[in-house]
Scaffold this active site. Structure first.
Site, PDB file in Angstrom:
ATOM      1  N   ARG A 108       0.831  -1.198   0.000  1.00  7.75           N
ATOM      2  CA  ARG A 108       0.000   0.000   0.000  1.00  7.75           C
ATOM      3  C   ARG A 108       0.869   1.253   0.000  1.00  7.75           C
ATOM      4  O   ARG A 108       0.539   2.241  -0.673  1.00  7.75           O
ATOM      5  CB  ARG A 108      -0.949  -0.026   1.197  1.00  7.75           C
TER       6      ARG A 108
ATOM      7  N   GLN B 298      -9.266  10.284   7.389  1.00  7.23           N
ATOM      8  CA  GLN B 298      -9.124   8.901   7.849  1.00  7.23           C
ATOM      9  C   GLN B 298      -8.091   8.180   6.993  1.00  7.23           C
ATOM     10  O   GLN B 298      -7.722   7.044   7.279  1.00  7.23           O
ATOM     11  CB  GLN B 298     -10.454   8.163   7.762  1.00  7.23           C
TER      12      GLN B 298
ATOM     13  N   HIS C 299      -5.889   8.546  11.376  1.00  8.09           N
ATOM     14  CA  HIS C 299      -5.488   7.136  11.432  1.00  8.09           C
ATOM     15  C   HIS C 299      -4.030   6.954  11.020  1.00  8.09           C
ATOM     16  O   HIS C 299      -3.634   5.859  10.632  1.00  8.09           O
ATOM     17  CB  HIS C 299      -6.416   6.290  10.553  1.00  8.09           C
TER      18      HIS C 299
ATOM     19  N   CYS D 197       9.547   1.366  15.225  1.00 11.18           N
ATOM     20  CA  CYS D 197       9.854   0.110  15.925  1.00 11.18           C
ATOM     21  C   CYS D 197       8.639  -0.278  16.767  1.00 11.18           C
ATOM     22  O   CYS D 197       8.085   0.548  17.493  1.00 11.18           O
ATOM     23  CB  CYS D 197      11.062   0.296  16.825  1.00 11.18           C
TER      24      CYS D 197
HETATM   25  C1  BV8 Z   1     -10.942   2.803  18.764  1.00 11.21           C
HETATM   26  C2  BV8 Z   1      -5.911   2.846   9.279  1.00 11.21           C
HETATM   27  C3  BV8 Z   1     -10.802   2.638  21.104  1.00 11.21           C
HETATM   28  C4  BV8 Z   1      -5.332   1.497   8.977  1.00 11.21           C
HETATM   29  C5  BV8 Z   1      -8.256   2.477   9.888  1.00 11.21           C
HETATM   30  C6  BV8 Z   1     -14.357  -3.775  18.822  1.00 11.21           C
HETATM   31  C7  BV8 Z   1     -13.064  -3.703  19.349  1.00 11.21           C
HETATM   32  C8  BV8 Z   1     -12.334  -2.510  19.298  1.00 11.21           C
HETATM   33  C9  BV8 Z   1     -12.881  -1.403  18.705  1.00 11.21           C
HETATM   34  C10 BV8 Z   1     -14.133  -1.509  18.173  1.00 11.21           C
HETATM   35  C11 BV8 Z   1     -14.890  -2.661  18.241  1.00 11.21           C
HETATM   36  N1  BV8 Z   1     -16.079  -2.420  17.625  1.00 11.21           N
HETATM   37  C12 BV8 Z   1     -16.106  -1.161  17.172  1.00 11.21           C
HETATM   38  C13 BV8 Z   1     -14.943  -0.618  17.499  1.00 11.21           C
HETATM   39  C14 BV8 Z   1     -14.528   0.694  17.182  1.00 11.21           C
HETATM   40  C15 BV8 Z   1     -13.762   0.585  15.855  1.00 11.21           C
HETATM   41  C16 BV8 Z   1     -14.796   0.677  14.750  1.00 11.21           C
HETATM   42  O1  BV8 Z   1     -15.336   1.722  14.526  1.00 11.21           O
HETATM   43  N2  BV8 Z   1     -15.063  -0.471  14.081  1.00 11.21           N
HETATM   44  C17 BV8 Z   1     -16.049  -0.463  13.019  1.00 11.21           C
HETATM   45  C18 BV8 Z   1     -15.670  -1.489  11.968  1.00 11.21           C
HETATM   46  C19 BV8 Z   1     -17.418  -0.747  13.630  1.00 11.21           C
HETATM   47  N3  BV8 Z   1     -12.869   1.711  15.848  1.00 11.21           N
HETATM   48  C20 BV8 Z   1     -11.615   1.542  16.265  1.00 11.21           C
HETATM   49  O2  BV8 Z   1     -11.117   0.474  16.577  1.00 11.21           O
HETATM   50  C21 BV8 Z   1     -10.825   2.823  16.375  1.00 11.21           C
HETATM   51  N4  BV8 Z   1     -10.212   2.877  17.655  1.00 11.21           N
HETATM   52  O3  BV8 Z   1     -12.138   2.718  18.796  1.00 11.21           O
HETATM   53  O4  BV8 Z   1     -10.148   2.810  19.866  1.00 11.21           O
HETATM   54  C22 BV8 Z   1      -9.737   2.718  22.110  1.00 11.21           C
HETATM   55  C23 BV8 Z   1      -9.711   3.802  22.969  1.00 11.21           C
HETATM   56  C24 BV8 Z   1      -8.732   3.839  23.940  1.00 11.21           C
HETATM   57  C25 BV8 Z   1      -7.759   2.828  24.007  1.00 11.21           C
HETATM   58  C26 BV8 Z   1      -7.783   1.768  23.104  1.00 11.21           C
HETATM   59  C27 BV8 Z   1      -8.780   1.708  22.140  1.00 11.21           C
HETATM   60  C28 BV8 Z   1      -9.717   2.838  15.343  1.00 11.21           C
HETATM   61  C29 BV8 Z   1     -10.321   2.873  13.965  1.00 11.21           C
HETATM   62  C30 BV8 Z   1      -9.219   3.135  12.931  1.00 11.21           C
HETATM   63  C31 BV8 Z   1      -8.912   1.864  12.175  1.00 11.21           C
HETATM   64  N5  BV8 Z   1      -7.936   2.174  11.118  1.00 11.21           N
HETATM   65  N6  BV8 Z   1      -7.342   2.840   8.955  1.00 11.21           N
HETATM   66  C32 BV8 Z   1      -5.367   1.207   7.502  1.00 11.21           C
HETATM   67  O5  BV8 Z   1      -5.647   2.103   6.680  1.00 11.21           O
HETATM   68  O6  BV8 Z   1      -5.058   0.045   7.153  1.00 11.21           O
HETATM   69  S1  BV8 Z   1      -9.879   2.440   9.461  1.00 11.21           S
HETATM   70  C33 BV8 Z   1     -10.004   2.438   7.788  1.00 11.21           C
HETATM   71  O7  BV8 Z   1     -11.300   1.982   7.489  1.00 11.21           O
HETATM   72  C34 BV8 Z   1      -9.959   3.809   7.173  1.00 11.21           C
HETATM   73  O8  BV8 Z   1      -9.007   4.635   7.791  1.00 11.21           O
HETATM   74  C35 BV8 Z   1     -11.350   4.325   7.338  1.00 11.21           C
HETATM   75  O9  BV8 Z   1     -11.547   4.925   8.576  1.00 11.21           O
HETATM   76  C36 BV8 Z   1     -12.142   3.053   7.320  1.00 11.21           C
HETATM   77  C37 BV8 Z   1     -12.758   2.864   5.950  1.00 11.21           C
HETATM   78  O10 BV8 Z   1     -13.721   3.799   5.868  1.00 11.21           O
HETATM   79  P1  BV8 Z   1     -13.768   4.817   4.642  1.00 11.21           P
HETATM   80  O11 BV8 Z   1     -12.579   5.671   4.644  1.00 11.21           O
HETATM   81  O12 BV8 Z   1     -15.092   5.451   4.729  1.00 11.21           O
HETATM   82  O13 BV8 Z   1     -13.658   3.929   3.355  1.00 11.21           O
HETATM   83  P2  BV8 Z   1     -14.714   2.862   2.860  1.00 11.21           P
HETATM   84  O14 BV8 Z   1     -14.007   2.013   1.873  1.00 11.21           O
HETATM   85  O15 BV8 Z   1     -15.401   2.270   4.042  1.00 11.21           O
HETATM   86  O16 BV8 Z   1     -15.820   3.735   2.094  1.00 11.21           O
HETATM   87  C38 BV8 Z   1     -15.478   4.460   0.952  1.00 11.21           C
HETATM   88  C39 BV8 Z   1     -16.602   5.442   0.731  1.00 11.21           C
HETATM   89  O17 BV8 Z   1     -16.237   6.240  -0.392  1.00 11.21           O
HETATM   90  C40 BV8 Z   1     -17.926   4.794   0.409  1.00 11.21           C
HETATM   91  O18 BV8 Z   1     -18.971   5.465   1.100  1.00 11.21           O
HETATM   92  C41 BV8 Z   1     -18.069   5.006  -1.102  1.00 11.21           C
HETATM   93  O19 BV8 Z   1     -19.429   5.160  -1.483  1.00 11.21           O
HETATM   94  C42 BV8 Z   1     -17.341   6.300  -1.282  1.00 11.21           C
HETATM   95  N7  BV8 Z   1     -16.757   6.516  -2.603  1.00 11.21           N
HETATM   96  C43 BV8 Z   1     -16.342   5.596  -3.508  1.00 11.21           C
HETATM   97  N8  BV8 Z   1     -15.859   6.239  -4.613  1.00 11.21           N
HETATM   98  C44 BV8 Z   1     -15.947   7.578  -4.367  1.00 11.21           C
HETATM   99  C45 BV8 Z   1     -16.514   7.757  -3.091  1.00 11.21           C
HETATM  100  N9  BV8 Z   1     -16.745   8.966  -2.565  1.00 11.21           N
HETATM  101  C46 BV8 Z   1     -16.415  10.031  -3.314  1.00 11.21           C
HETATM  102  N10 BV8 Z   1     -15.854   9.948  -4.539  1.00 11.21           N
HETATM  103  C47 BV8 Z   1     -15.614   8.742  -5.094  1.00 11.21           C
HETATM  104  N11 BV8 Z   1     -15.084   8.662  -6.321  1.00 11.21           N
END
Ligand code: BV8
Length: 252
Positions: free
Chosen positions: A72, A107, A125, A133
């Site tokens: 990536r 994000q 993120h 490290c």
């Molecule tokens: C946290 C970096 C707490 C890495 C990413 C169980 C256990 C632990 C946590 C959780 C749990 N259940 C829920 C949670 C919370 C969890 C969460 O939200 N889970 C979801 C799945 C329910 N969140 C977390 O874990 C966060 N941390 O809660 O910590 C905590 C607090 C204190 C101490 C300890 C812990 C951390 C979340 C961050 C994860 N890392 N990325 C990497 O990139 O590999 S997330 C990653 O996925 C992205 O960064 C982004 O955030 C997400 C994807 O979402 P989008 O960016 O929206 O992309 P997606 O593909 O989904 O959608 C694309 C959109 O674009 C669509 O709508 C599409 O229609 C549109 N599109 C397409 N083409 C176009 C367009 N729009 C415009 N123009 C176009 N041409």
């Protein structure tokens, strides 16, 4: 999308005094970077990003996870900002020239907002371009693109595996990113959400925070999201097409 569709959101943008932008993977789609919800291509077609983007996956197989992230990193480095990124950079200059405040929260980990000229994006993120490290947290510089790491997992001077500087599922967002986000959200009068499926928290919740604080909101996305019911205006289409039209209508 007819001209009238832009009239009100463009006027709101022109009159805004404190703007927050929240972007997701969709804003980089037209730069050629697959979104999380696209089926991943090639070698990665059989992996689920949410299974790879976790500390558990890294602990279980640091070689596989770092190979995926280096793939990536090099993919992002080979892509260019698209007209949507450039329109957001112009929007920032226009709002600031009018004495307004502008905060871009992303994000995405691809670094394209900064390369497009956005002054100080808040990388909620982290970034796939910088690595550290996994034991000491010390920065370990990857080979300059297009060179890959020589081996996987890459090792730090301490001998521990090196990891990308991204926030994995289950990891906390950087304190400073959260502070800057809530500070901007507390006073914004307009939030523009671009290219996010609005399902990952806490970022997705920022839209609700802005609405609760009385901000008007614009959602730019080809599809509806769970936040569509609460936004003021939904501009349906690709951001590389929509954002330049919105900015031209507001500031030309
Ligand atoms: C946290 C970096 C707490 C890495 C990413 C169980 C256990 C632990 C946590 C959780 C749990 N259940 C829920 C949670 C919370 C969890 C969460 O939200 N889970 C979801 C799945 C329910 N969140 C977390 O874990 C966060 N941390 O809660 O910590 C905590 C607090 C204190 C101490 C300890 C812990 C951390 C979340 C961050 C994860 N890392 N990325 C990497 O990139 O590999 S997330 C990653 O996925 C992205 O960064 C982004 O955030 C997400 C994807 O979402 P989008 O960016 O929206 O992309 P997606 O593909 O989904 O959608 C694309 C959109 O674009 C669509 O709508 C599409 O229609 C549109 N599109 C397409 N083409 C176009 C367009 N729009 C415009 N123009 C176009 N041409």
């Amino acid at each position: 999308m007819d001209d009238q569709t832009f009239a009100q959101p463009a006027a709101a943008l022109r009159d805004a005094r404190s703007v927050v932008i929240l972007t997701g993977a969709g804003v980089s789609a037209e730069s050629g970077i697959p979104t999380f919800r696209d089926t991943m291509e090639g070698l990665w077609a059989s992996f689920d990003p949410q299974q790879l983007a976790t500390p558990e996956a890294f602990a279980r197989d640091p070689g596989l996870v770092t190979r995926w992230y280096d793939h990536r990193r090099l993919g992002c480095a080979a892509c260019e900002p698209n007209p949507g990124h450039l329109a957001l950079a112009r929007m920032e200059r226009e709002i600031c020239a009018l004495g307004g405040e502008f905060t871009l929260l992303t994000q995405n980990v691809d670094g394209l907002h900064r390369r497009a000229g956005s002054a100080d994006p808040v990388e909620l993120h982290g970034s796939v371009m910088t690595w550290r490290c996994s034991e000491t947290g010390e920065a370990v510089t990857p080979p300059p693109p297009p060179a890959p790491w020589p081996g996987f997992p890459p090792k730090s001077p301490s001998g521990a595996p090196v990891r990308p500087d991204v926030v994995w599922f289950g990891e906390a967002l950087p304190e400073e990113a959260l502070e800057r986000s809530f500070d901007a959200l507390s006073s914004c009068d307009l939030l523009v959400s671009v290219g996010t499926s609005a399902v990952v928290y806490p970022a997705a919740g920022f839209i609700e925070v802005a609405v609760a604080n009385g901000a008007r909101t614009i959602e730019v996305n080809p599809k509806d999201t769970p936040m569509t019911p609460i936004v003021t205006w939904a501009l349906r289409g690709p951001s590389a097409g929509i954002l330049p039209l919105l900015v031209e209508r507001a500031f030309d």
